[in-house]
Design an enzyme around this catalytic site. Structure first.
Site, PDB file in Angstrom:
ATOM      1  N   ASN A  31       7.027  62.297   9.770  1.00  0.00           N
ATOM      2  CA  ASN A  31       6.236  61.637  10.790  1.00  0.00           C
ATOM      3  C   ASN A  31       7.107  61.549  12.037  1.00  0.00           C
ATOM      4  OD1 ASN A  31       4.060  60.356  11.955  1.00  0.00           O
ATOM      5  ND2 ASN A  31       4.545  58.342  11.123  1.00  0.00           N
ATOM      6  N   ARG A  66       7.269  64.089   3.228  1.00  0.00           N
ATOM      7  CA  ARG A  66       6.490  64.399   4.418  1.00  0.00           C
ATOM      8  C   ARG A  66       7.299  63.973   5.627  1.00  0.00           C
ATOM      9  NH1 ARG A  66       3.664  60.368   6.979  1.00  0.00           N
ATOM     10  NH2 ARG A  66       1.988  61.811   7.548  1.00  0.00           N
ATOM     11  N   HIS A  95      -2.616  51.248   6.544  1.00  0.00           N
ATOM     12  CA  HIS A  95      -2.842  52.324   7.512  1.00  0.00           C
ATOM     13  C   HIS A  95      -4.087  52.085   8.368  1.00  0.00           C
ATOM     14  CE1 HIS A  95      -0.211  54.165   4.458  1.00  0.00           C
ATOM     15  NE2 HIS A  95       0.284  54.829   5.478  1.00  0.00           N
ATOM     16  N   TYR A 135      -2.727  63.983  12.681  1.00  0.00           N
ATOM     17  CA  TYR A 135      -2.314  63.331  11.445  1.00  0.00           C
ATOM     18  C   TYR A 135      -2.827  64.123  10.252  1.00  0.00           C
ATOM     19  CZ  TYR A 135      -0.891  59.265  14.142  1.00  0.00           C
ATOM     20  OH  TYR A 135      -0.259  58.432  15.027  1.00  0.00           O
ATOM     21  N   TYR A 195      -1.552  54.955  20.309  1.00  0.00           N
ATOM     22  CA  TYR A 195      -1.048  54.406  19.059  1.00  0.00           C
ATOM     23  C   TYR A 195       0.459  54.590  18.940  1.00  0.00           C
ATOM     24  CZ  TYR A 195      -0.145  53.723  14.120  1.00  0.00           C
ATOM     25  OH  TYR A 195       0.384  53.284  12.939  1.00  0.00           O
ATOM     26  N   LYS A 196       0.973  55.729  19.390  1.00  0.00           N
ATOM     27  CA  LYS A 196       2.404  55.988  19.313  1.00  0.00           C
ATOM     28  C   LYS A 196       3.189  55.344  20.453  1.00  0.00           C
ATOM     29  CE  LYS A 196       2.236  60.310  16.654  1.00  0.00           C
ATOM     30  NZ  LYS A 196       3.151  59.894  15.572  1.00  0.00           N
ATOM     31  N   GLU A 211      10.841  60.717  11.153  1.00  0.00           N
ATOM     32  CA  GLU A 211      11.034  60.106   9.847  1.00  0.00           C
ATOM     33  C   GLU A 211      10.815  61.149   8.754  1.00  0.00           C
ATOM     34  OE1 GLU A 211       9.423  55.589  10.933  1.00  0.00           O
ATOM     35  OE2 GLU A 211       8.304  56.876   9.532  1.00  0.00           O
TER      36      GLU A 211
END
Length: 317
Positions: free
Chosen positions: A208, A206, A176, A17, A300-301, A249
């Site tokens: 993601n 950005r 977040h 990240y 997390y993903k 994204e």
């Protein structure tokens, strides 16, 4: 689909990240072509995506929330979205100003509307929802006060395992909170500091990424009962390469000049593993990223069920 404009997000064989913020409207070349010249993108999925958005909003009104003090920002966002669409795609969209009255034509959807800027009664819905029904992007508006940012409005139908209704009214850092590593490494604080300093009219972006089973845009927390079970299907022999999609994204951040709010645009792109693998550079890089990804980020993903199978398939495809 064609991958000519797909925003492949990896520039290295590992991923962590980061703020990874860069100026908007910068064309980025890829192994298949390139992307990024425009802020708002229109692709062959336009009609289907917006039909789906209409259906989601009709069945779940909580996907669109505008706190009362954000009405001016919602109108500011509407003007920005319509202006961008008309400028980037003049054959499909037209916007004409007649003093305070705006005349809008969306030829792709057969929409015509004339309305006085700022008059809620002149539109069939609130201005932020009207904007969201013209563009494929999800929209979130961040208000700035008390030296922080607050998510105080949005129309989000294509969230990736989160809920607009849950985060509305939250400060930036709390939104977040569940993301691993970003607080310890200062990613969130640096991102907020950068955004707080944005000048009116500034535009940045950005990327993601995550993975989705099927070409499913709506993987929100609200829709989990329908998409959560799909994860079990992904590792069935013979289906993995077609079912598993790389989900990217492209997130734009724009300081709106009139309201001073920050418009957060989220455009989701999906490509199945089978198409990613057809580009040798992408096949190798994505496989290495998956293999190297730390376990807390895998969890997390939501990649636990198929990370290993996908990495192995990419290595041998």
């Amino acid at each position: 689909m064609t991958l000519e404009r797909f925003p492949f997000p990896f520039t290295r064989d590992s991923y962590r990240y980061s703020t990874n913020i860069e100026p908007a409207r910068t064309f980025t070349r890829t192994a298949t072509g390139g992307w990024g010249a425009d802020v708002i993108d229109v692709d062959p999925h336009y009609a289907a995506d917006l039909t789906l958005r209409e259906e989601i909003l009709a069945s779940d009104p909580s996907r669109a929330v505008v706190l009362p003090h954000m009405r001016p920002a919602a109108w500011d966002a509407l003007r920005y979205v319509l202006t961008e669409l008309a400028a980037a795609h003049p054959g499909d969209f037209r916007l004409r100003h007649d003093g305070p009255v705006l005349h809008w034509e969306n030829r792709r959807r057969g929409v015509r509307a004339s309305f006085r800027f700022g008059d809620d009664s002149a539109l069939p819905c609130d201005p932020l929802t009207f904007a969201a029904l013209q563009a494929q992007e999800d929209l979130v508006l961040l208000d700035q006060r008390e030296d922080t940012l607050w998510a105080d409005a949005g129309v989000v139908t294509f969230a990736a395992d989160w809920s607009l209704a849950f985060v509305i009214g939250m400060p930036f850092a709390e939104i977040h909170g569940p993301v691993p590593r970003v607080h310890e490494e200062g990613v969130v604080s640096r991102a907020q500091d950068f955004l707080l300093r944005l000048e009116p009219g500034a535009e940045f972006r950005r990327t993601n990424w995550s993975m989705t089973v099927g070409r499913r845009l709506d993987v929100s927390a609200e829709a989990y009962p329908s998409w959560g079970r799909d994860r079990r299907r992904a590792t069935v022999e013979g289906t993995l390469a077609e079912l598993l999609h790389l989900r990217v994204e492209v997130q734009h951040l724009i300081r709106l000049p009139a309201s001073n709010a920050i418009l957060f645009l989220i455009r989701t792109h999906l490509a199945p593993l089978s198409e990613i693998a057809a580009v040798p550079e992408w096949r190798q890089r994505f496989g290495r990223v998956l293999r190297e990804l730390p376990e807390d980020m895998v969890e997390y993903k939501g990649l636990q069920r198929y990370r290993a199978a996908a990495a192995t398939w990419l290595a041998t495809a």
